[in-house]
Write a protein that holds these residues in place. Structure first.
Motif, PDB file in Angstrom:
ATOM      1  N   GLY A 421       0.820  -1.205   0.000  1.00 17.38           N
ATOM      2  CA  GLY A 421       0.000   0.000   0.000  1.00 17.38           C
ATOM      3  C   GLY A 421       0.854   1.254   0.000  1.00 17.38           C
ATOM      4  O   GLY A 421       0.692   2.114   0.856  1.00 17.38           O
ATOM      5  N   LEU A 422       1.763   1.370  -0.991  1.00 13.70           N
ATOM      6  CA  LEU A 422       2.666   2.511  -1.001  1.00 13.70           C
ATOM      7  C   LEU A 422       2.072   3.687  -1.786  1.00 13.70           C
ATOM      8  O   LEU A 422       1.754   4.723  -1.221  1.00 13.70           O
ATOM      9  N   THR A 423       1.910   3.537  -3.109  1.00  8.90           N
ATOM     10  CA  THR A 423       1.365   4.617  -3.911  1.00  8.90           C
ATOM     11  C   THR A 423       0.162   4.120  -4.708  1.00  8.90           C
ATOM     12  O   THR A 423      -0.067   2.919  -4.845  1.00  8.90           O
ATOM     13  N   ALA A 424      -0.580   5.084  -5.260  1.00 11.09           N
ATOM     14  CA  ALA A 424      -1.674   4.785  -6.183  1.00 11.09           C
ATOM     15  C   ALA A 424      -1.883   5.995  -7.072  1.00 11.09           C
ATOM     16  O   ALA A 424      -1.660   7.136  -6.653  1.00 11.09           O
ATOM     17  N   SER A 425      -2.303   5.730  -8.308  1.00 13.61           N
ATOM     18  CA  SER A 425      -2.578   6.790  -9.268  1.00 13.61           C
ATOM     19  C   SER A 425      -3.981   6.589  -9.813  1.00 13.61           C
ATOM     20  O   SER A 425      -4.352   5.467 -10.179  1.00 13.61           O
ATOM     21  N   GLY A 444      -0.429   5.085   0.809  1.00 15.31           N
ATOM     22  CA  GLY A 444      -0.013   6.241   1.596  1.00 15.31           C
ATOM     23  C   GLY A 444       0.241   7.487   0.780  1.00 15.31           C
ATOM     24  O   GLY A 444       0.281   8.591   1.330  1.00 15.31           O
ATOM     25  N   TYR A 445       0.437   7.338  -0.536  1.00 17.95           N
ATOM     26  CA  TYR A 445       0.767   8.490  -1.383  1.00 17.95           C
ATOM     27  C   TYR A 445      -0.018   8.335  -2.678  1.00 17.95           C
ATOM     28  O   TYR A 445       0.188   7.382  -3.435  1.00 17.95           O
ATOM     29  N   VAL A 446      -0.956   9.257  -2.931  1.00 18.76           N
ATOM     30  CA  VAL A 446      -1.913   9.099  -4.026  1.00 18.76           C
ATOM     31  C   VAL A 446      -1.814  10.289  -4.971  1.00 18.76           C
ATOM     32  O   VAL A 446      -1.778  11.441  -4.536  1.00 18.76           O
ATOM     33  N   TRP A 447      -1.774   9.990  -6.276  1.00 19.34           N
ATOM     34  CA  TRP A 447      -1.854  11.018  -7.307  1.00 19.34           C
ATOM     35  C   TRP A 447      -3.224  10.934  -7.980  1.00 19.34           C
ATOM     36  O   TRP A 447      -3.750   9.844  -8.199  1.00 19.34           O
ATOM     37  N   GLY A 457       7.817  18.834   0.643  1.00 18.47           N
ATOM     38  CA  GLY A 457       7.052  19.057   1.861  1.00 18.47           C
ATOM     39  C   GLY A 457       5.924  18.084   2.090  1.00 18.47           C
ATOM     40  O   GLY A 457       5.294  18.113   3.148  1.00 18.47           O
ATOM     41  N   THR A 458       5.650  17.194   1.115  1.00 16.84           N
ATOM     42  CA  THR A 458       4.583  16.206   1.289  1.00 16.84           C
ATOM     43  C   THR A 458       5.174  14.923   1.843  1.00 16.84           C
ATOM     44  O   THR A 458       6.222  14.452   1.381  1.00 16.84           O
ATOM     45  N   SER A 459       4.523  14.339   2.820  1.00 18.60           N
ATOM     46  CA  SER A 459       5.043  13.144   3.490  1.00 18.60           C
ATOM     47  C   SER A 459       4.820  11.907   2.635  1.00 18.60           C
ATOM     48  O   SER A 459       3.712  11.661   2.152  1.00 18.60           O
ATOM     49  N   PHE A 460       5.875  11.121   2.469  1.00 20.12           N
ATOM     50  CA  PHE A 460       5.837   9.910   1.646  1.00 20.12           C
ATOM     51  C   PHE A 460       6.000   8.700   2.555  1.00 20.12           C
ATOM     52  O   PHE A 460       6.990   8.580   3.270  1.00 20.12           O
ATOM     53  N   GLY A 461       5.024   7.793   2.504  1.00 15.99           N
ATOM     54  CA  GLY A 461       5.097   6.580   3.307  1.00 15.99           C
ATOM     55  C   GLY A 461       3.983   5.636   2.925  1.00 15.99           C
ATOM     56  O   GLY A 461       3.035   6.020   2.231  1.00 15.99           O
ATOM     57  N   GLY A 462       4.091   4.395   3.369  1.00 16.45           N
ATOM     58  CA  GLY A 462       3.171   3.371   2.909  1.00 16.45           C
ATOM     59  C   GLY A 462       2.233   2.838   3.974  1.00 16.45           C
ATOM     60  O   GLY A 462       2.340   3.159   5.157  1.00 16.45           O
ATOM     61  N   GLY A 469       5.696   4.631   9.159  1.00 16.96           N
ATOM     62  CA  GLY A 469       6.261   5.970   9.212  1.00 16.96           C
ATOM     63  C   GLY A 469       6.245   6.634   7.845  1.00 16.96           C
ATOM     64  O   GLY A 469       5.836   6.049   6.841  1.00 16.96           O
ATOM     65  N   SER A 470       6.700   7.891   7.794  1.00 17.38           N
ATOM     66  CA  SER A 470       6.735   8.635   6.541  1.00 17.38           C
ATOM     67  C   SER A 470       7.966   9.517   6.513  1.00 17.38           C
ATOM     68  O   SER A 470       8.543   9.851   7.549  1.00 17.38           O
ATOM     69  N   GLU A 471       8.355   9.900   5.287  1.00 17.36           N
ATOM     70  CA  GLU A 471       9.555  10.696   5.094  1.00 17.36           C
ATOM     71  C   GLU A 471       9.259  11.861   4.159  1.00 17.36           C
ATOM     72  O   GLU A 471       8.209  11.932   3.535  1.00 17.36           O
TER      73      GLU A 471
END
Length: 495
Positions: A421-425, A444-447, A457-462, A469-471
């Motif tokens: 569940g990391l990214t999705a578009s 955790g990160y959706v486009w 500045g946007t938090s990236f995490g899954g 956690g997020s970075e």
């Protein structure tokens, strides 16, 4: 001489580690060899750190921790900015090392140093945001919190963006007042030895320590060290699980993990086929050979668009140019190493065995320049169904799985039906549908109508198996602090 063989004439780099402010080899006198993935020629070597080296690095970080924590936040920020400035001065050297050591294309890697220095600058600018809170718990006392650094932080990194990960992931723990022991991947360590040289020039001894070595030796020693209270890792899910288990053997630690992904690109029937096809190819990060945890490697197409978009994707992927990654007209280079190539090929074999339809790629490219090195054609499989291994398992390579869907009620079950569940578009012209889907997708990160890019500045995490956690945002900075609550209780006679 072919264009890639020229790399063999380049200077061999011998890098050193940084421990306690000094550049040094391993006490065990061992070395790891860095191989050019284009042609399997030797690029350089770095020390093969032992557990004793890690002990020395942690001890140096532990000694430096009180003084660094007591350094004013703005002074810590100034030194982090100075690291960014010096890195930019050596950007050309770092770019060449990164491309040759990873196999990633120059065209895609050219911004890695800039992105790293942008994050160094960003976190330096947040230095005064390390704030506590006041709580009106009683009317007679003062109740407040302060944020304090953990002390020694361990960071273990992946091979796909060596300098970017190493430099940018120093920023938050250093600004928060921690000292750091960093271990890059043994598969692409050369540029991190340049970072060691820069940090030796900028920071007090022991504030930054960089050890090169294998995960089984140096990595395991860092994970298990009882003085490392805060630990982070970027890499695969199996290694992340092992790190969680090993970390608990010696002490209680705060562990955060940025792990893999099997990320969906969800396409609704109202989306533009050409824009979708272009984005699907871009989202696969073929310039990094698909070696990116955020790649949208599951293309979920509504049946009304399926054949049209698939044909366009195949045409675009088939036209990608393979070759010397240092050339600006190269679209894709070799995979990073022989073991990884073998693993990706096993995923391709499994997909064919499960009945997925190979529509382009999937084999070593032909030609004399591809006889040596870790080469694979960019690959697309069609008619991939949720029961197939290619649908569920991360490949971390240039392999796109294309699936068909028709029922809105089933879509989210399909999109969310993996362990990651990391990214999705999400691609649609219907804003309501986009927002509803974005809230429901387990990532955790959706486009929406975009992919691949990270935004400052946007938090990236899954979610799920993709990590904890997020970075890259304020959350990362705060995660390198512990909260202490202080209660001032006034004497009763004064109330």
């Amino acid at each position: 001489m072919n264009e890639m063989a020229q790399n063999a004439d380049a200077q061999i780099r011998e890098g050193l580690m940084l421990i306690g402010g000094k550049l040094c080899p391993s006490v065990g006198e061992g070395w790891l060899t860095a191989i050019d993935p284009c042609n399997e020629e030797v690029l350089g070597r770095v020390p093969d750190a032992t557990a004793e080296d890690v002990e020395l690095a942690v001890a140096a970080a532990d000694r430096a921790a009180p003084g660094w924590a007591a350094t004013p936040a703005l002074e810590r920020a100034r030194l982090v900015r100075e690291l960014a400035r010096r890195a930019l001065e050596r950007a050309d050297e770092l770019l060449e090392l990164e491309v040759r050591d990873t196999g990633n294309t120059r065209r895609r890697m050219v911004r890695d140093v800039t992105m790293a220095t942008d994050l160094l600058e960003y976190f330096a600018g947040l230095a005064l945001e390390l704030k506590g809170e006041t709580v009106p718990s009683t009317s007679t006392g003062l109740h407040f919190s302060v944020r304090e650094p953990y002390g020694v932080v361990g960071r273990i990194l992946a091979f796909n963006h060596p300098f970017y990960f190493a430099a940018s992931r120093l920023a938050a723990p250093l600004v928060a007042g921690n000292t750091v022991v960093l271990k890059p991947s043994e598969e692409a360590p050369l540029s991190t030895t340049v970072l060691a040289e820069l940090c030796a020039e900028v920071f007090p001894p022991g504030v930054v320590n960089i050890v090169t070595g294998t995960g089984l030796d140096a990595g395991a020693a860092l994970v298990r060290h009882p003085r490392v209270k805060r630990l982070t890792f970027i890499g695969s899910v199996p290694t992340g699980r092992a790190i969680q288990s090993q970390a608990a053997e010696s002490s209680v630690k705060h562990v955060s993990l940025e792990l893999g992904g099997k990320n969906p690109m969800i396409v609704f029937a109202d989306a533009d086929p050409e824009k979708v096809a272009t984005a699907a190819v871009a989202g696969m990060n073929f310039g990094h050979q698909g070696q990116s945890c955020g790649s949208t490697s599951r293309l979920l197409l509504h049946e009304d668009l399926y054949n049209d978009v698939l044909a366009r994707v195949v045409e675009k992927v088939s036209a990608l140019r393979l070759g010397d990654p240092m050339r600006d007209d190269t679209d894709m280079g070799p995979l990073n190493n022989a073991r990884h190539l073998q693993n990706v090929m096993s995923h391709i074999a499994a997909a064919e065995e499960d009945g997925a339809r190979l529509v382009t790629g999937g084999r070593r490219p032909s030609g004399a320049q591809f006889e040596r090195g870790f080469w694979l054609q960019p690959t697309v499989f069609a008619d991939v169904t949720p029961g197939m291994r290619l649908f569920r398992n991360e490949v971390f390579g240039p392999v796109l799985a294309v699936s068909r869907w028709s029922d809105d009620d089933d879509l989210l079950a399909i999109a969310n039906g993996v362990d990651y569940g990391l990214t999705a578009s999400i691609w649609t012209n219907d804003l309501n549908r986009a927002l509803v889907t974005a809230r429901a997708v387990q990532a955790g990160y959706v486009w929406i109508n975009g992919n691949s890019s990270h935004f400052p500045g946007t938090s990236f995490g899954g979610r799920k198996e993709s990590g904890t956690g997020s970075e890259e945002g304020l959350d990362e900075l705060l995660s390198f602090t512990e909260v202490k609550t202080i209660n001032i209780v006034l004497p009763a006679e004064l109330v």
